[in-house]
Design a protein around this motif. Structure first.
Motif, PDB file in Angstrom:
ATOM      1  N   ASP A 260       0.834  -1.201   0.000  1.00 25.16           N
ATOM      2  CA  ASP A 260       0.000   0.000   0.000  1.00 25.16           C
ATOM      3  C   ASP A 260       0.871   1.254   0.000  1.00 25.16           C
ATOM      4  N   THR A 261       0.238   2.364  -0.339  1.00 26.76           N
ATOM      5  CA  THR A 261       0.928   3.641  -0.255  1.00 26.76           C
ATOM      6  C   THR A 261       1.199   3.953   1.214  1.00 26.76           C
ATOM      7  N   VAL A 262       2.459   4.142   1.545  1.00 29.17           N
ATOM      8  CA  VAL A 262       2.817   4.408   2.943  1.00 29.17           C
ATOM      9  C   VAL A 262       2.875   5.911   3.192  1.00 29.17           C
ATOM     10  N   ARG A 282       5.086   3.723  -2.230  1.00 25.59           N
ATOM     11  CA  ARG A 282       4.426   2.537  -1.704  1.00 25.59           C
ATOM     12  C   ARG A 282       5.433   1.603  -1.061  1.00 25.59           C
ATOM     13  N   VAL A 317       0.490   9.746   6.129  1.00 26.67           N
ATOM     14  CA  VAL A 317       1.115   8.459   6.386  1.00 26.67           C
ATOM     15  C   VAL A 317      -0.004   7.441   6.515  1.00 26.67           C
ATOM     16  N   ASP A 318       0.050   6.386   5.722  1.00 22.90           N
ATOM     17  CA  ASP A 318      -1.028   5.391   5.668  1.00 22.90           C
ATOM     18  C   ASP A 318      -2.373   6.052   5.408  1.00 22.90           C
ATOM     19  N   ARG A 420       9.058   2.594   8.392  1.00 26.34           N
ATOM     20  CA  ARG A 420       8.243   2.210   7.242  1.00 26.34           C
ATOM     21  C   ARG A 420       8.845   2.855   6.002  1.00 26.34           C
TER      22      ARG A 420
END
Lengths: 505, 322
Positions: A260-262, A282, A317-318, A420
């Motif tokens: 996923d896109t972080v 991502r 973020v997330d 991350r």
């Protein structure tokens, strides 16, 4: 050159130099003919700098001989070396910034009038003559602090030309030069060469060495590994001699397994450094940031790490908007930054390897009120193994490690925080070829393990090699985004020079 | 070029220890009163005030800063605690004095840690500002405690436990605690990191401003403790009682090998530096030298110690390059 001189301008024979615990030079032979460019190659720590310091009279060899025009000489200070016609142009500039260029050129040997007064007329006349010979566009009256790095380097070179130099040693001269400035430097080197001066050229950059040099001598671990004639060899052979194996320069072709896109950035601005910057990264991919120095890439990284506050825009973020007000808050969001300048920003040089790695989390590595040595050792051992950090002991202060190992320590420091997003600014600046490819592989591997990696680099081969996608920046703006498949060197160069895609097409 | 022999640098690194032993032997030979338990105890007791202050300054210096304000801060704290002793009683005078001194430390910490002003300038300014503050407070009068034999306040400077003078116990305990903090606790690690490379510390998420701020609070706390010992021992105070202490304290710290560049140093070696200065002063007095010769000898000792220290780092005694 019409006549071929028989005698080397300078010859080193069986030079041995030991420091407590280290044999820095182990019987090194080296010679330069007049009018020859002789490149000296070796990884960091191979003994190049020590050899040059021996040459410049800063160190005395324990064994071996230095011969100038086949006469043995003993040089105990840089001044004596200079008197023998051996001049060293330092990697780190050694100018007095507050003084004029002319004063720097003749530092220590200013022309004097009676009563010890400086003869300014002669000083400026002579300096300007030398500067003119070097095609410099500035005059000797200028204060050095006001000159660009490239011009400061010219002053350094001019200083070498005040004596009748037999041998001029260039130590990594292009490290801080732009491409056009390099051309000027190469002209000067060729000019010196044509006048029969022997040139020793130390550099990590293969392309330069193959453009400039006549012969190449390789050192490894303080030992002489051989001398090659440039015309008869290739990069591969030189590299193998230097690191004792072949380099794998290919990019792994496995498509990344994207998560996923972080991290996402929307319309982030911080005038006048960068404006309206948007991108996303991502998990599992490497996003490259390419651009010229000053394009705003480092400043974006610093903003994401809480070292600058943006004027406007959003950081997610997330998928959730976040405020990053300090490095501590960036760290707690899982963002980490391997900074551009290892020694100034990345490491506490007099601290041990272990303590540098655990520094960001030392507050939490405790049992009771005390730092838990066991927990620290565990982390150190884990990342030493994982990153193949070469250090004699955890106690070793990081200041003495090679650039590649220092960089691994900084990377290890952040990996141990289980981030991350890993932002790496100029991952291989000042690092030798061998460690360079190791670090490139490491960055690819980290992405494969599911980190979102952002790599900022000014070196095109590096960006092309490690990135899945490339963002090209020019003057604080994102010009274009490429995927690794459709990027070409031309389009990348156009994008970072401010030429819009539509115009270029 | 005089190169130190193999093994030489290792000895030179312990230069302070070697010099210490040499001095001890020399003084023992020159004065028969020097090598006695009584004399040692009296040296330790006299060293305690400088020593306690040097502990705090060591931490400030390891953190990459200086504190020159400790001398007049000592005047301030001693005058305050002695003056308040008779007015509000020792049980209130002590906490008031400690708080007031911590406030001065907080001002240093704010200006140097938060506003990031140069510590030399700030604390040099504080040196004279605080001296002015003391004179305003006392109106130029010296202060003293009326009932000098009846007050329990006497314990800090004049008391003893298990036959050991209280100042020695206080100094020893604090040295041990500070040593443990600096070598084994996260705060100590952060101070070394911030002093060693402030930028890299910030890039590692270390709250540099807070760490520097705290070092100045610690320094002020040490001054407050020193003031209790001094006030209690003298049972009175002159307005400028701490004048010149800042230099003796700094001398002890430097003699202990703490780098003025920050990031390196040791509490235990500062203790050694403190004791060495004290023994030199004591030895010279026992040898019948006038007290001012100690200034000269101290200076020579410091220069030699610093020289040996840098020589050990360079690997040779003389060097044209770093």
């Amino acid at each position: 050159m019409t006549d071929t001189p028989q005698q080397p301008a300078l010859r080193l024979q069986g030079i041995v130099k030991t420091f407590p615990g280290v044999r820095a030079l182990d019987g090194v032979d080296f010679e330069v003919m007049p009018g020859e460019v002789h490149a000296l190659l070796g990884e960091n720590g191979a003994g190049k700098s020590t050899l040059m310091k021996v040459l410049a009279g800063m160190y005395q060899p324990d064994e071996g001989q230095i011969m100038i025009a086949e006469r043995p000489v003993r040089m105990t200070t840089p001044i004596e070396a200079k008197a023998q016609g051996v001049v060293l142009i330092h990697q780190e500039l050694s100018l007095v910034p507050e003084m004029s260029a002319a004063e720097n050129i003749y530092l220590g040997e200013l022309p004097l009038k009676s009563l010890g007064r400086v003869d300014w007329t002669t000083l400026f006349d002579r300096s300007n003559a030398i500067l003119k010979r070097l095609n410099c566009k500035f005059r000797g009256e200028v204060t050095v602090a006001n000159l660009s790095i490239a011009n400061q380097q010219m002053v350094e070179i001019a200083r070498a030309l005040t004596v009748d130099a037999r041998v001029v040693v260039f130590d990594e001269p292009t490290a801080s030069l732009t491409d056009s400035e390099k051309v000027v430097l190469f002209d000067i080197i060729n000019d010196l060469k044509a006048r029969g001066v022997g040139i020793v050229y130390i550099s990590h950059r293969m392309d330069e060495i193959f453009t400039l040099s006549d012969r190449i001598t390789v050192l490894r671990d303080g030992a002489y590994r051989g001398t090659l004639t440039t015309a008869d060899t290739n990069e591969d052979e030189v590299t193998r001699l230097m690191i004792g194996r072949s380099l794998d320069l290919s990019r792994d072709v496995n498509p990344p397994k994207l998560g996923d896109t972080v991290l996402e950035v929307r319309g982030l601005s911080c005038a006048p450094l960068f404006e309206n910057v948007s991108f996303a990264v991502r998990a599992g991919e490497v996003l490259g940031f390419y651009g010229l120095v000053g394009a705003g890439r480092t400043e974006i990284a610093e903003t994401l790490f809480g070292l600058r506050s943006p004027d406007s825009g959003e950081i997610l973020v997330d998928g959730a908007p976040v405020q990053i007000s300090s490095p501590q808050s960036a760290i707690s969001l899982g963002i980490s930054l391997v900074p551009e300048n290892r020694k100034e920003q990345g490491l506490v040089l007099q601290m041990s390897c272990r303590d540098n790695i655990t520094l960001p989390q030392v507050q939490d590595l405790t049992s009771g009120p005390f730092v838990s040595s066991g927990a620290e050792m565990e982390i150190y051992e884990q990342y030493r193994e994982k990153l193949e950090i070469k250090s004699p002991s955890w106690r070793q202060t990081v200041g003495v490690l090679s650039g590649g190992n220092q960089q691994k320590i900084v990377i290890g420091k952040w990996l141990s925080m289980k981030p991350r997003v890993l932002i790496v600014d100029e991952p291989t600046r000042g690092i030798d070829v061998g460690s360079k490819s190791e670090i490139h592989n490491l960055l690819r591997e980290l992405a494969a393990q599911g980190y979102a990696v952002i790599v900022i680099s000014s070196e095109m081969p590096e960006v092309l090699r490690v990135s899945d996608r490339i963002v090209a920046m020019y003057h604080g703006r994102i010009m274009r985004e490429f995927s690794a498949d459709d990027v070409t060197e031309d389009s990348l160069v156009q994008a970072i020079s401010g030429i819009r895609a539509e115009n270029a097409a | 070029m005089t190169r130190l022999k193999a093994g030489g640098p290792a000895i030179a690194k312990q230069g302070i220890l070697v010099a210490f032993i040499v001095f001890m032997i020399a003084f023992s030979l020159m004065s028969d009163r020097f090598l006695s338990l009584d004399n040692f105890m009296s040296v330790f007791r006299q060293a305690a005030i400088i020593g306690v202050m040097a502990l705090g300054v060591t931490i400030v210096v390891i953190g990459g800063n200086l504190d020159l304000s400790v001398g007049s801060m000592l005047s301030f704290a001693t005058v305050l605690v002695v003056d308040l002793h008779d007015k509000i009683g020792p049980e209130l005078a002590i906490p008031v004095m400690v708080l007031a001194t911590l406030c001065l430390g907080a001002i240093n910490g704010f200006l140097i840690g938060i506003l990031r002003l140069n510590s030399l300038i700030v604390t040099l300014g504080m040196l004279s500002a605080i001296q002015g503050l003391v004179l305003i407070y006392s109106g130029g009068q010296n202060v003293d405690i009326a009932d000098q034999s009846g007050t329990w306040f006497a314990i800090f400077g004049r008391g003893a436990m298990f036959g050991i003078a209280t100042p020695i116990i206080i100094f020893g305990t604090m040295a041990l605690v500070f040593h443990i903090i600096m070598t084994t606790m996260p705060f100590g690690r952060k101070v070394y990191a911030v002093g060693g490379n402030p930028t890299a510390s910030v890039f590692s998420g270390i709250p540099r401003s807070r760490v520097v701020f705290t070092t100045y609070l610690i320094s002020a706390l040490c001054v407050a403790v020193a003031a209790m010992i001094l006030g209690s021992r003298v049972m009175g105070s002159q307005n400028n009682v701490g004048q010149g202490y800042e230099l003796q304290v700094l001398a002890a710290v430097i003699l202990g090998g703490t780098s003025l560049l920050g990031g390196a140093g040791s509490i235990l070696k500062t203790v050694l530096g403190v004791l060495m200065l004290a023994f030199i002063q004591n030895g010279l007095i026992l040898m019948g030298q006038p007290y001012y010769t100690q200034w000269l000898v101290t200076w020579v000792v410091i220069i030699v110690a610093v020289w040996l220290d840098v020589a050990a780092k360079r690997g040779r005694l003389f060097s044209p390059i770093a």
